[in-house]
Design an enzyme around this catalytic site. Structure first.
Site, PDB file in Angstrom:
ATOM      1  N   ASN A 125     -13.063  -3.192   1.992  1.00 24.97           N
ATOM      2  CA  ASN A 125     -13.896  -2.492   2.045  1.00 24.97           C
ATOM      3  C   ASN A 125     -14.835  -2.373   0.849  1.00 24.97           C
ATOM      4  O   ASN A 125     -14.272  -2.604  -0.436  1.00 24.97           O
ATOM      5  CB  ASN A 125     -13.352  -0.811   2.152  1.00 24.97           C
ATOM      6  CG  ASN A 125     -12.584  -0.827   3.493  1.00 24.97           C
ATOM      7  OD1 ASN A 125     -12.880  -1.340   4.565  1.00 24.97           O
ATOM      8  ND2 ASN A 125     -11.367  -0.211   3.551  1.00 24.97           N
ATOM      9  N   HIS A 151     -10.226  -5.019  -3.418  1.00 23.71           N
ATOM     10  CA  HIS A 151      -8.922  -5.435  -2.915  1.00 23.71           C
ATOM     11  C   HIS A 151      -9.020  -5.787  -1.572  1.00 23.71           C
ATOM     12  O   HIS A 151      -9.894  -5.531  -0.737  1.00 23.71           O
ATOM     13  CB  HIS A 151      -7.890  -4.109  -3.112  1.00 23.71           C
ATOM     14  CG  HIS A 151      -8.613  -2.753  -2.523  1.00 23.71           C
ATOM     15  ND1 HIS A 151      -9.391  -2.064  -3.533  1.00 23.71           N
ATOM     16  CD2 HIS A 151      -8.479  -2.272  -1.254  1.00 23.71           C
ATOM     17  CE1 HIS A 151      -9.892  -1.255  -2.677  1.00 23.71           C
ATOM     18  NE2 HIS A 151      -9.320  -1.114  -1.467  1.00 23.71           N
ATOM     19  N   MET A 152      -8.099  -6.939  -0.911  1.00 23.51           N
ATOM     20  CA  MET A 152      -7.902  -7.100   0.376  1.00 23.51           C
ATOM     21  C   MET A 152      -6.854  -6.338   0.974  1.00 23.51           C
ATOM     22  O   MET A 152      -5.709  -6.766   0.298  1.00 23.51           O
ATOM     23  CB  MET A 152      -7.786  -8.670   0.279  1.00 23.51           C
ATOM     24  CG  MET A 152      -8.878  -9.627  -0.168  1.00 23.51           C
ATOM     25  SD  MET A 152     -10.229  -9.185   1.199  1.00 23.51           S
ATOM     26  CE  MET A 152     -11.426 -10.540   0.113  1.00 23.51           C
ATOM     27  N   HIS A 153      -6.875  -5.804   1.888  1.00 22.36           N
ATOM     28  CA  HIS A 153      -5.818  -5.208   2.768  1.00 22.36           C
ATOM     29  C   HIS A 153      -5.314  -6.399   3.647  1.00 22.36           C
ATOM     30  O   HIS A 153      -6.090  -6.801   4.636  1.00 22.36           O
ATOM     31  CB  HIS A 153      -6.268  -4.146   3.701  1.00 22.36           C
ATOM     32  CG  HIS A 153      -6.876  -2.884   3.037  1.00 22.36           C
ATOM     33  ND1 HIS A 153      -6.102  -1.776   2.635  1.00 22.36           N
ATOM     34  CD2 HIS A 153      -8.070  -2.701   2.372  1.00 22.36           C
ATOM     35  CE1 HIS A 153      -6.822  -0.774   2.143  1.00 22.36           C
ATOM     36  NE2 HIS A 153      -8.096  -1.346   2.003  1.00 22.36           N
ATOM     37  N   ASP A 162       0.760  -1.125   0.043  1.00 16.92           N
ATOM     38  CA  ASP A 162      -0.097   0.080  -0.139  1.00 16.92           C
ATOM     39  C   ASP A 162       0.989   1.315   0.007  1.00 16.92           C
ATOM     40  O   ASP A 162       1.921   1.410   0.581  1.00 16.92           O
ATOM     41  CB  ASP A 162      -0.805   0.001   1.217  1.00 16.92           C
ATOM     42  CG  ASP A 162      -1.918   1.135   1.175  1.00 16.92           C
ATOM     43  OD1 ASP A 162      -3.169   0.481   0.855  1.00 16.92           O
ATOM     44  OD2 ASP A 162      -1.775   2.243   1.212  1.00 16.92           O
ATOM     45  N   ILE A 163       0.688   2.049  -0.900  1.00 19.52           N
ATOM     46  CA  ILE A 163       1.240   3.507  -0.863  1.00 19.52           C
ATOM     47  C   ILE A 163       1.308   4.148   0.372  1.00 19.52           C
ATOM     48  O   ILE A 163       2.129   4.925   0.531  1.00 19.52           O
ATOM     49  CB  ILE A 163       0.662   4.334  -1.953  1.00 19.52           C
ATOM     50  CG1 ILE A 163       1.851   5.411  -2.492  1.00 19.52           C
ATOM     51  CG2 ILE A 163      -0.327   4.969  -1.703  1.00 19.52           C
ATOM     52  CD1 ILE A 163       1.542   5.917  -4.045  1.00 19.52           C
ATOM     53  N   VAL A 182     -11.143   2.977  -3.850  1.00 12.19           N
ATOM     54  CA  VAL A 182     -10.638   2.444  -5.147  1.00 12.19           C
ATOM     55  C   VAL A 182     -11.510   1.220  -5.620  1.00 12.19           C
ATOM     56  O   VAL A 182     -11.829   0.298  -4.875  1.00 12.19           O
ATOM     57  CB  VAL A 182      -9.287   1.850  -5.111  1.00 12.19           C
ATOM     58  CG1 VAL A 182      -8.700   1.298  -6.351  1.00 12.19           C
ATOM     59  CG2 VAL A 182      -8.268   3.081  -4.588  1.00 12.19           C
TER      60      VAL A 182
HETATM   61  P1  5GP Z   1      -9.828   1.588   0.271  1.00 15.51           P
HETATM   62  O1  5GP Z   1     -10.133   2.756   1.007  1.00 15.51           O
HETATM   63  O2  5GP Z   1     -10.569   1.493  -1.302  1.00 15.51           O
HETATM   64  O3  5GP Z   1     -10.132   0.251   0.884  1.00 15.51           O
HETATM   65  O4  5GP Z   1      -8.361   1.375   0.020  1.00 15.51           O
HETATM   66  C1  5GP Z   1      -7.690   2.057  -0.919  1.00 15.51           C
HETATM   67  C2  5GP Z   1      -6.096   1.761  -0.660  1.00 15.51           C
HETATM   68  O5  5GP Z   1      -5.442   1.995  -1.800  1.00 15.51           O
HETATM   69  C3  5GP Z   1      -5.568   2.672   0.421  1.00 15.51           C
HETATM   70  O6  5GP Z   1      -5.081   2.124   1.385  1.00 15.51           O
HETATM   71  C4  5GP Z   1      -4.474   3.628  -0.434  1.00 15.51           C
HETATM   72  O7  5GP Z   1      -3.544   3.994   0.670  1.00 15.51           O
HETATM   73  C5  5GP Z   1      -4.203   2.589  -1.475  1.00 15.51           C
HETATM   74  N1  5GP Z   1      -3.843   3.265  -2.734  1.00 15.51           N
HETATM   75  C6  5GP Z   1      -4.236   4.137  -3.334  1.00 15.51           C
HETATM   76  N2  5GP Z   1      -3.600   4.600  -4.344  1.00 15.51           N
HETATM   77  C7  5GP Z   1      -2.437   3.836  -4.511  1.00 15.51           C
HETATM   78  C8  5GP Z   1      -1.557   3.728  -5.464  1.00 15.51           C
HETATM   79  O8  5GP Z   1      -1.418   4.361  -6.390  1.00 15.51           O
HETATM   80  N3  5GP Z   1      -0.649   2.681  -5.232  1.00 15.51           N
HETATM   81  C9  5GP Z   1      -0.696   1.971  -4.087  1.00 15.51           C
HETATM   82  N4  5GP Z   1       0.267   0.988  -3.918  1.00 15.51           N
HETATM   83  N5  5GP Z   1      -1.669   2.187  -3.174  1.00 15.51           N
HETATM   84  C10 5GP Z   1      -2.633   2.959  -3.435  1.00 15.51           C
END
Ligand code: 5GP
Length: 126
Positions: A97, A110-112, A35-36, A106
């Site tokens: 989420n 995706h699974m964190h 994650d970024i 996004v």
């Molecule tokens: P969500 O809120 O959709 O569950 O999480 C999206 C995740 O994607 C966040 O933890 C965010 O930091 C990560 N993320 C967003 N843009 C990028 C990116 O360009 N590269 C990477 N590696 N992670 C990203």
């Protein structure tokens, strides 16, 4: 209101190699990368290669191969990073989420996978 998959979402761009990522693991069906903006010492995102918005989308419309392949990639990440309490490690948390209540930013499944420290209670109380 239902919505369709957005080919311009950031993870679709990562899958097309239009933007870089720190890959942890890649399989036929999934990509795992850091994650970024990590929320813990270990914060890996696992995404399917197919165009699925959220987990129930994959489960309802994905093939058995895609569903198994995605879940198997999660297992491979857990094994590669040595996270499983089954192996005497300190464990992890998986979060996925979905939609407005899930506060999904996004719109590509995706699974964190979070680990490396105690993650506290699952959700904050109101
Ligand atoms: P969500 O809120 O959709 O569950 O999480 C999206 C995740 O994607 C966040 O933890 C965010 O930091 C990560 N993320 C967003 N843009 C990028 C990116 O360009 N590269 C990477 N590696 N992670 C990203």
């Amino acid at each position: 209101m239902p919505y369709s998959y957005d080919e311009q979402n950031i993870f679709a761009k990562i899958l097309r190699s239009e933007i870089p990522n720190e890959t942890v693991l890649e399989t036929e069906f999934a990509l795992a990368f850091n994650d970024i903006a990590p929320q813990a010492p270990v914060h890996v995102l696992v995404i399917p290669k197919g165009p699925y918005v959220c987990y129930d989308h994959l489960l309802s419309e994905g093939s058995s191969e895609e569903i198994l392949g995605f879940n198997n990639a999660i297992l491979q990440v857990i094994q590669k990073l040595e996270l499983s309490p089954m192996d005497g490690n300190s464990g992890y948390r998986i979060i996925s989420n979905a939609g407005v209540y899930g506060v999904q930013d996004v719109p590509h499944l995706h699974m964190h996978i979070l680990s490396g420290r105690s993650l506290g209670r699952m959700i904050e109380k109101d």
